[in-house]
Enzyme design. Structure first.
Site, PDB file in Angstrom:
ATOM      1  N   HIS A 187       0.167  17.072   1.184  1.00 52.18           N
ATOM      2  CA  HIS A 187      -0.984  17.018   2.089  1.00 52.18           C
ATOM      3  C   HIS A 187      -2.168  17.806   1.548  1.00 52.18           C
ATOM      4  CE1 HIS A 187      -3.256  16.313   5.608  1.00 52.18           C
ATOM      5  NE2 HIS A 187      -2.326  16.445   6.519  1.00 52.18           N
ATOM      6  N   ASP A 239      -1.639  -4.689   1.451  1.00 56.29           N
ATOM      7  CA  ASP A 239      -1.052  -5.914   0.907  1.00 56.29           C
ATOM      8  C   ASP A 239      -0.762  -5.721  -0.577  1.00 56.29           C
ATOM      9  OD1 ASP A 239      -0.365  -8.460   0.112  1.00 56.29           O
ATOM     10  OD2 ASP A 239      -2.235  -9.407   0.755  1.00 56.29           O
TER      11      ASP A 239
END
Length: 446
Positions: free
Chosen positions: A167, A385
């Site tokens: 993070h 995608d």
């Protein structure tokens, strides 16, 4: 009969972890993190997960090979992610751009996408089989890979893409920028990613001299003990997801308070949660702590393509008694006012407070006594995608003490917001009742 998602069990057959290095030469340099990146509370690996159905047009193509090649290509542009964090004087983190690479694991599992259920939301069943590393809110982040990816082929011909990233390197918007680039390269899009990555961490360094201009309650624990503490090791923790669609939002609408959809749902859940956890303790302080991204602020200096951490926490606090007696309008006004406080000056004050004045305090200590929530409905999780079409589900893999607002649908197919919730069992029972009372009808997704 297929198992229900809650009863689903399986074991993934994993290959040996491998390091994937950038596909071309990259600069070997040391890059300091910003003083927003470099927070003690961000020293962990955040996880995301994406499910894909089989595509007959992709018959014979191995998604693990496609993603692995795309990863090598993407790391040419995002080469700091192939390096390692080092700790220097004052516990300051810097990235040593060594090009050692990211961890990649290919796996197989004898389950189908449908086995995970129609309404996926955190926690994902058997998540430990789909992530490379155990999921945790803390971790050693220095001198180890910054990025872990596992691609799991499923029996149905679909697959699961799971990512864990330090993070300190990126927030949700930055992670999704990287993943979208990964998807473009996997689909064979020619040239560099559509949004070229920009480092620019120097724009969020602490000022010299530092000027702390805000109170920053997110780093200060309440002085009084609170009943509203939820501990991650509590064996009674129960997890449910709650749906807020057009009907729920209409029931909560407050024309007299100017606010967003996020503020409306967050304030409502905060008030219900405080009542569920603070029964009998009217003087207990209940907080809500939520992310405000500086990319959307009017005077933000951050360029398009910046993928570092660029947020501050807005904090609203009230006693359980005040939240009960003030009603929903009171809670909503508190949340709206807290959000309005987060300006670019507030972001700069965070950098000064965290990294210079207070030597990197941990906001996690305050979060244990807060309702901590992040709105990721605009992050773009649902549109990743890799060449097999957009995902069936894309988003956080887990939601424990911190939670999210996620895009989703209920059993009737309505679009809305899903809010995963994690509470001790008795508090969860009270929370359900508070939600039903506040809405005036049964919530239809839990």
């Amino acid at each position: 009969m297929a198992p229900t998602a809650s009863s689903l069990t399986f074991k993934a057959r994993r290959g040996a972890p491998m390091l994937v290095a950038p596909a071309a030469a990259t600069p070997h340099e040391v890059k300091p993190l910003s003083d927003i990146d470099d927070q003690q509370g961000l020293r962990f690996y955040r996880s995301g997960i994406h499910f894909y159905r089989s595509d007959p047009a992709k018959a014979g193509q191995d998604p693990t090979a496609v993603v692995k090649k795309a990863l090598a290509d993407a790391l040419v542009y995002y080469y700091p992610l192939a390096g390692r964090l080092r700790e220097v004087e004052g516990r300051k983190l810097v990235v040593d751009c060594t090009a050692e690479g990211a961890v990649f694991v290919e796996a197989d599992a004898d389950v189908t996408v449908e086995d995970f259920g129609d309404l996926l939301s955190p926690p994902i069943p058997c998540i430990e089989e789909l992530l490379c590393e155990p999921d945790s809110n803390t971790a050693v982040v220095t001198d180890r890979p910054l990025l872990f990816i596992q691609v799991t082929r499923l029996r149905c011909g679909g697959f699961v893409f799971a990512l864990q990233i330090c993070h300190n390197m990126a927030d949700a918007a930055g992670v999704m920028q990287f993943v979208q680039a990964l998807g473009e390269l996997a689909r064979g899009t020619p040239g560099a990613p559509t949004v070229p990555p920009v480092w620019a961490r120097e724009l969020l360094l602490a000022r010299s001299p530092p000027r702390v201009t805000h109170a920053h309650l997110e780093y200060r624990c309440p002085e009084q003990p609170s009943a509203a503490v939820v501990r991650p090791d509590d064996a009674t923790l129960e997890r449910r997801a709650f749906f807020f669609g057009p009907r729920e939002l209409s029931a909560l609408r407050m024309p007299q308070v100017r606010c967003s959809r996020f503020e409306t749902v967050a304030a409502f859940v905060w008030r219900c949660r405080a009542a569920a956890l603070g029964c009998g303790g009217e003087a207990d302080e209940a907080r809500i702590q939520f992310v405000v991204n500086s990319r959307g602020l009017r005077d933000s200096p951050l360029p398009r393509g910046f993928y570092g951490n660029a947020f501050a926490f807005a904090v609203a606090a009230a006693t359980v008694g005040e939240l009960r007696d003030g009603g929903f309008a009171f809670a909503l006004q508190k949340v709206a006012a807290a959000k309005a406080e987060v300006t670019m000056e507030c972001i700069r004050s965070v950098a000064d407070f965290n990294m210079v004045s207070e030597r990197r305090p941990n906001f996690g200590a305050s979060a244990a006594r807060s309702y901590m929530v992040s709105d990721v409905t605009r992050a773009g999780f649902e549109n990743v995608d890799f060449g097999w079409g957009v995902n069936v589900y894309g988003g956080p893999a887990t939601a424990n003490l911190a939670t999210f607002h996620l895009k989703g649908r209920n059993q009737s197919g309505e679009e809305g917001i899903i809010v995963p919730m994690c509470l001790p069992a008795q508090a969860m029972e009270r929370f359900v009742k508070e939600v039903e009372i506040g809405l005036g009808f049964d919530n239809n997704y839990y």
